[in-house]
Design a protein around this motif. Structure first.
Motif, PDB file in Angstrom:
ATOM      1  N   PRO A 234      -0.995   6.878  18.738  1.00 46.28           N
ATOM      2  CA  PRO A 234      -0.354   5.980  19.704  1.00 46.28           C
ATOM      3  C   PRO A 234      -0.645   4.512  19.361  1.00 46.28           C
ATOM      4  O   PRO A 234      -1.694   4.201  18.780  1.00 46.28           O
ATOM      5  CB  PRO A 234      -0.995   6.370  21.037  1.00 46.28           C
ATOM      6  CG  PRO A 234      -1.487   7.758  20.843  1.00 46.28           C
ATOM      7  CD  PRO A 234      -1.902   7.828  19.396  1.00 46.28           C
ATOM      8  N   VAL A 235       0.257   3.642  19.728  1.00 46.68           N
ATOM      9  CA  VAL A 235       0.065   2.221  19.405  1.00 46.68           C
ATOM     10  C   VAL A 235      -0.380   1.416  20.623  1.00 46.68           C
ATOM     11  O   VAL A 235      -0.650   0.232  20.533  1.00 46.68           O
ATOM     12  CB  VAL A 235       1.350   1.604  18.790  1.00 46.68           C
ATOM     13  CG1 VAL A 235       1.639   2.238  17.440  1.00 46.68           C
ATOM     14  CG2 VAL A 235       2.543   1.770  19.721  1.00 46.68           C
ATOM     15  N   LYS A 236      -0.435   2.094  21.760  1.00 44.62           N
ATOM     16  CA  LYS A 236      -0.892   1.418  22.990  1.00 44.62           C
ATOM     17  C   LYS A 236      -1.903   2.291  23.724  1.00 44.62           C
ATOM     18  O   LYS A 236      -1.901   3.521  23.551  1.00 44.62           O
ATOM     19  CB  LYS A 236       0.295   1.201  23.948  1.00 44.62           C
ATOM     20  CG  LYS A 236       1.222   0.071  23.577  1.00 44.62           C
ATOM     21  CD  LYS A 236       2.347  -0.007  24.608  1.00 44.62           C
ATOM     22  CE  LYS A 236       3.440  -0.961  24.214  1.00 44.62           C
ATOM     23  NZ  LYS A 236       3.073  -2.368  24.292  1.00 44.62           N
TER      24      LYS A 236
ATOM     25  N   ASN B 172     -14.103  -3.616  14.196  1.00 42.96           N
ATOM     26  CA  ASN B 172     -13.750  -5.015  14.467  1.00 42.96           C
ATOM     27  C   ASN B 172     -14.411  -5.514  15.755  1.00 42.96           C
ATOM     28  O   ASN B 172     -13.965  -6.478  16.360  1.00 42.96           O
ATOM     29  CB  ASN B 172     -12.223  -5.183  14.543  1.00 42.96           C
ATOM     30  CG  ASN B 172     -11.594  -4.365  15.664  1.00 42.96           C
ATOM     31  OD1 ASN B 172     -12.279  -3.691  16.430  1.00 42.96           O
ATOM     32  ND2 ASN B 172     -10.283  -4.419  15.777  1.00 42.96           N
ATOM     33  N   ALA B 173     -15.475  -4.794  16.160  1.00 43.29           N
ATOM     34  CA  ALA B 173     -16.258  -5.156  17.354  1.00 43.29           C
ATOM     35  C   ALA B 173     -15.496  -4.960  18.660  1.00 43.29           C
ATOM     36  O   ALA B 173     -15.835  -5.565  19.681  1.00 43.29           O
ATOM     37  CB  ALA B 173     -16.836  -6.574  17.259  1.00 43.29           C
TER      38      ALA B 173
ATOM     39  N   GLU C  66      -3.850  -2.791  13.884  1.00 37.61           N
ATOM     40  CA  GLU C  66      -3.661  -1.931  12.716  1.00 37.61           C
ATOM     41  C   GLU C  66      -4.984  -1.270  12.311  1.00 37.61           C
ATOM     42  O   GLU C  66      -5.026  -0.076  12.001  1.00 37.61           O
ATOM     43  CB  GLU C  66      -3.094  -2.787  11.564  1.00 37.61           C
ATOM     44  CG  GLU C  66      -2.440  -2.004  10.446  1.00 37.61           C
ATOM     45  CD  GLU C  66      -1.458  -0.928  10.931  1.00 37.61           C
ATOM     46  OE1 GLU C  66      -0.665  -1.205  11.855  1.00 37.61           O
ATOM     47  OE2 GLU C  66      -1.508   0.197  10.392  1.00 37.61           O
ATOM     48  N   SER C  67      -6.081  -2.028  12.378  1.00 40.79           N
ATOM     49  CA  SER C  67      -7.365  -1.460  11.925  1.00 40.79           C
ATOM     50  C   SER C  67      -7.822  -0.332  12.839  1.00 40.79           C
ATOM     51  O   SER C  67      -8.354   0.675  12.387  1.00 40.79           O
ATOM     52  CB  SER C  67      -8.437  -2.554  11.763  1.00 40.79           C
ATOM     53  OG  SER C  67      -9.288  -2.638  12.867  1.00 40.79           O
ATOM     54  N   THR C  68      -7.579  -0.459  14.147  1.00 40.66           N
ATOM     55  CA  THR C  68      -7.962   0.617  15.073  1.00 40.66           C
ATOM     56  C   THR C  68      -7.055   1.830  14.874  1.00 40.66           C
ATOM     57  O   THR C  68      -7.517   2.982  14.895  1.00 40.66           O
ATOM     58  CB  THR C  68      -7.882   0.093  16.529  1.00 40.66           C
ATOM     59  OG1 THR C  68      -8.806  -0.997  16.653  1.00 40.66           O
ATOM     60  CG2 THR C  68      -8.221   1.152  17.543  1.00 40.66           C
TER      61      THR C  68
END
Ligand SMILES: O=P(O)(O)OC[C@H]1O[C@](O)(CO)[C@@H](O)[C@@H]1O
Length: 240
Positions: free
Chosen positions: A176-178, A136-137, A159-161
């Motif tokens: 991890p989400v962060k 997503n650049a 979500e994509s990462t």
């Protein structure tokens, strides 16, 4: 922006390793900005080989990494601290105290981000920043929508990462989400930038980065405004 088109991942990695090697050899003091992810793995391998074969002293080299996951300690095998030791730092003769990554388990993350930027400034800024690029650049963990002026900050991963990085974890819930990430402003302050991208999955991100509108929705598009960016890619139909 300069573009070097290569045949494959291996050639990309070798070309990048040679550039970094030369920079290390030619400098009396060097601050390298380092990236993680799968893209630079082979470059680190080649670079370590070149440095060891030529017995290059690295006491004049300082490294600052782009990012680290929030919640993963340096000992965690999925952390970027661990990745850097495994893939590069333990293989070469660099003083470990010269190598810096954000602390993803800092009690006060806000303070960590401020101190990380101060540390980079005290080092005199990044001379050469190595970058990969997300589908997503994103660059570092700067997701679409991140301010172009941002310094090091805490990021909510998209979500994509999370999906992209799930391949490094046993299960997606473990990703991890962060993360703590250098900002786009931090990256733009680097004196020169070397971005690697391999595989068709990066085609659209590269096209948007090079030819698209400069917009915070495409974080890497800010690189159009940097005066010294070199892109090395094996993606066939990318032109400047
Ligand atoms: O090199 P990969 O694994 O394709 O990842 C691309 C980008 O995503 C990140 O790993 C962060 O998600 C960056 O560090 C990297 O540049």
């Amino acid at each position: 922006m300069e573009l070097s088109k290569v045949k494959n991942y291996d050639e990309m990695s070798m070309e990048a390793a040679k550039i970094v090697f030369q920079k290390i050899v030619d400098s009396n003091r060097l601050v390298l900005g380092l990236a993680t992810g799968s893209t630079p793995e082979k470059m680190y391998e080649y670079l370590a080989d070149m440095l060891n074969k030529n017995k290059v002293d690295l006491s004049h080299v300082y490294t600052v990494n782009l990012d680290e996951y929030v919640g993963l300690s340096p000992e965690d095998e999925q952390s970027y601290h661990y990745y850097m030791r495994e893939i590069f730092f333990d293989k070469v003769d660099i003083p470990l105290e010269n190598t810096k990554l954000p602390n993803g388990v800092a009690e006060d993350l806000g303070r960590e981000t401020r101190e990380y930027d101060e540390m980079i400034e005290e080092l005199g800024g990044v001379d050469l920043q190595i970058l990969g690029i997300g589908r997503n650049a994103h660059i570092a963990f700067n997701e679409p929508g991140t301010s172009f002026e941002s310094g090091t900050h805490v990021v909510d991963l998209t979500e994509s990462t999370i999906q992209d990085n799930a391949r490094f974890f046993d299960k997606i819930e473990d990703v991890p989400v962060k993360a703590v990430s250098m900002g786009l402003g931090t990256i733009m302050n680097a004196k020169s930038i070397l971005l690697m991208a391999s595989g068709d999955g990066k085609r659209q991100a590269l096209k948007n980065m090079i030819h698209g509108e400069i917009t915070e929705e495409v974080p890497a598009s800010i690189l159009q405004r940097h005066h010294d960016v070199k892109v090395i890619t094996d993606v066939a139909d990318i032109e400047l």
